[in-house]
Design an enzyme around this catalytic site. Sequence first.
Site, mmCIF file in Angstrom:
data_model
loop_
_atom_site.group_PDB
_atom_site.id
_atom_site.type_symbol
_atom_site.label_atom_id
_atom_site.label_comp_id
_atom_site.label_asym_id
_atom_site.label_seq_id
_atom_site.Cartn_x
_atom_site.Cartn_y
_atom_site.Cartn_z
ATOM 1 N N GLY A 34 0.913 -1.179 -0.173
ATOM 2 C CA GLY A 34 0.087 -0.040 0.003
ATOM 3 C C GLY A 34 0.905 1.347 -0.172
ATOM 4 O O GLY A 34 2.055 1.212 0.054
ATOM 5 N N GLY A 36 0.709 5.574 1.442
ATOM 6 C CA GLY A 36 0.174 6.421 2.224
ATOM 7 C C GLY A 36 0.921 7.806 2.333
ATOM 8 O O GLY A 36 1.635 7.992 1.312
ATOM 9 N N LYS A 55 8.304 -0.495 5.341
ATOM 10 C CA LYS A 55 7.852 0.880 5.025
ATOM 11 C C LYS A 55 8.973 1.670 4.574
ATOM 12 O O LYS A 55 9.815 2.066 5.403
ATOM 13 C CB LYS A 55 7.029 1.369 6.326
ATOM 14 C CG LYS A 55 5.986 0.480 6.906
ATOM 15 C CD LYS A 55 5.298 1.062 8.024
ATOM 16 C CE LYS A 55 3.986 0.271 8.396
ATOM 17 N NZ LYS A 55 3.237 1.074 9.446
ATOM 18 N N ASP A 149 -2.562 8.427 17.869
ATOM 19 C CA ASP A 149 -3.238 8.086 16.825
ATOM 20 C C ASP A 149 -4.091 7.002 16.435
ATOM 21 O O ASP A 149 -4.014 6.178 15.518
ATOM 22 C CB ASP A 149 -2.388 8.237 15.544
ATOM 23 C CG ASP A 149 -2.935 8.520 14.275
ATOM 24 O OD1 ASP A 149 -4.023 9.068 14.011
ATOM 25 O OD2 ASP A 149 -2.554 8.313 12.881
#
Length: 578
Positions: A34, A36, A55, A149
Amino acid sequence: MGSITGHDDGGALRPLRADELHEIAGYRLLARIGEGGMGSVYLSRTRGNQPVALKVIRREYAGDAEFRRRFQQEVRAAKQVRGYHLVPVVDHDAEGEQPWLATAYVPGLPLDEVLAVHGPLPLPAALQLTGCVARALDAVHAAAVVHRDLKPGNILLGADGPWVIDFGIARAAEATRLTRTGGFVGTPQFMSPEQGTGTEPTTASDVFSLGLIAAVAATGRHPYGDGAALTVATQIANTAQRPPDLSGYPEGLRPVLERCLAADPAARPTAAEVAELCERASGRAPRAFDGWLPAAVATAIAGRADHVRQLVAGAPQDAQPAPAAAMPPHPATYVPTQAPGGGFVHAAPTQAATAPPAAPLAPVGATPPWRRRAPLAAGVAVALAVVAGTAWALSGGDGGSGAEAASGPSTGGTPAHSGSKQAAQGAGGQSSGAAKAPAPAYEAVFTDRPLAIAPPGTGTLITVDLDAPKVSPQGDVSDHDAELTYMSQWMNFKKATAKSRASTPEECRRAVDASPLPAELGDAALIDQGVLAKDDVLCTVTSKGNLAMFKITEVTPTGQPYSPPGYSGLLTLWKQSS
């Protein structure tokens, strides 16, 4: 805007483009999970064939020294946290051309995707989810860390319970995006009133966010309405003047919401109190996960997990990290971490390497209003900016013990013996003339008693009292009595423990004094490196001052990703003679 956990890829793993990275720090990238606001997430695997998520931070952040400093700081903070339902960090590099974070890949679906596709959870499941997340937050808060968060996209639903993820990146972004562009980092619909008014968030802020998540998970309805992000955030910030109407929520859930969503942070319960409330209300044992999710959700999770296994198993043999010596410095006591997958960065993927891209799951109705994205004016975004931070709260050790574990698996004795022996000879040998203290005499309490430590299931804490001896899969042995604790993410030695070259009490005690193992052994050490092997002799001084020796006679692998083995052996206990 958000952290690296963007939700834009629609459900399936994507093949790598020609212009993308195909390897980083020895990790071969197998597919894109993915993308972001903070960067891209890729699927890779360890040398032991365990799937991991890498990541890779965007270059615009990589060029910011303050971001790098924060990034390193937050990953270190994350490694101090231990607890159920928390996914720990595997590896990271804040110094390279592009910072990156490697995390274990736990198959599961993010809560926001589940709610969008399958609708709200049954009330018992929503309460169990809330209770488990509260337990995770309790561990985070015990380490003096605030998540900052917490939102549905940061909670994974797995067959073995929920997992809290996505720590350590958004707060680093706070130093760059907010101060330079007035951008917004975080999810305003799940912030606390303090965050909305620019007050530094506390542990009570996480509890407020959890209350909002509980409401949405059980009903699909947000307590502050279905308006745009800015509208909801403004209403949350003004909750002291206009509290939400909770009368329409289920009776079993309402007391939890009323306490968590109190306007005054001091009036909110602790995370541990929320867990107890939910455990009583759900009517289920907190770790009873058989059938805890609706069948359609469980089937989707199982399908994604199967696709990940196919993809990793089908990768070419060179699709593995380089040997440890060629990799950048990192703590070697690897522990599994965060769990991205599937369409949303943290869900499990939906296709194998050779299969055509899977069609994204069709939603069962309109996108929930709390998931809509609305542009925020820069000035308002700055006013709400405190929501940006995420203080990584995952597992893993930091410091010398981890580096020692990475130096290579031990195969018997430990290399510190010779140096310690020479030092002892120099201190009391030829020229001192001092009389040596007599060696202690030992008397056997019992000899070669069978002891079996089963492979720990996810979310299970095994505690071991070698004096009793007792092995408890429910974690019933107190911290005071336990010499060893074992979870699916790490084995922790409460007392100094060493490998001995011989089975005499004298040699056993010398090994403990001269060359103890690291206090923690992570999954990579136990699964990939085989640090504890058949015929190893482990020695420790117990909580009651006895000397224990455990000879491993059998190592039982589970064959499952991130599932460390069981150990059977013979336990001998000595006490010092008077």
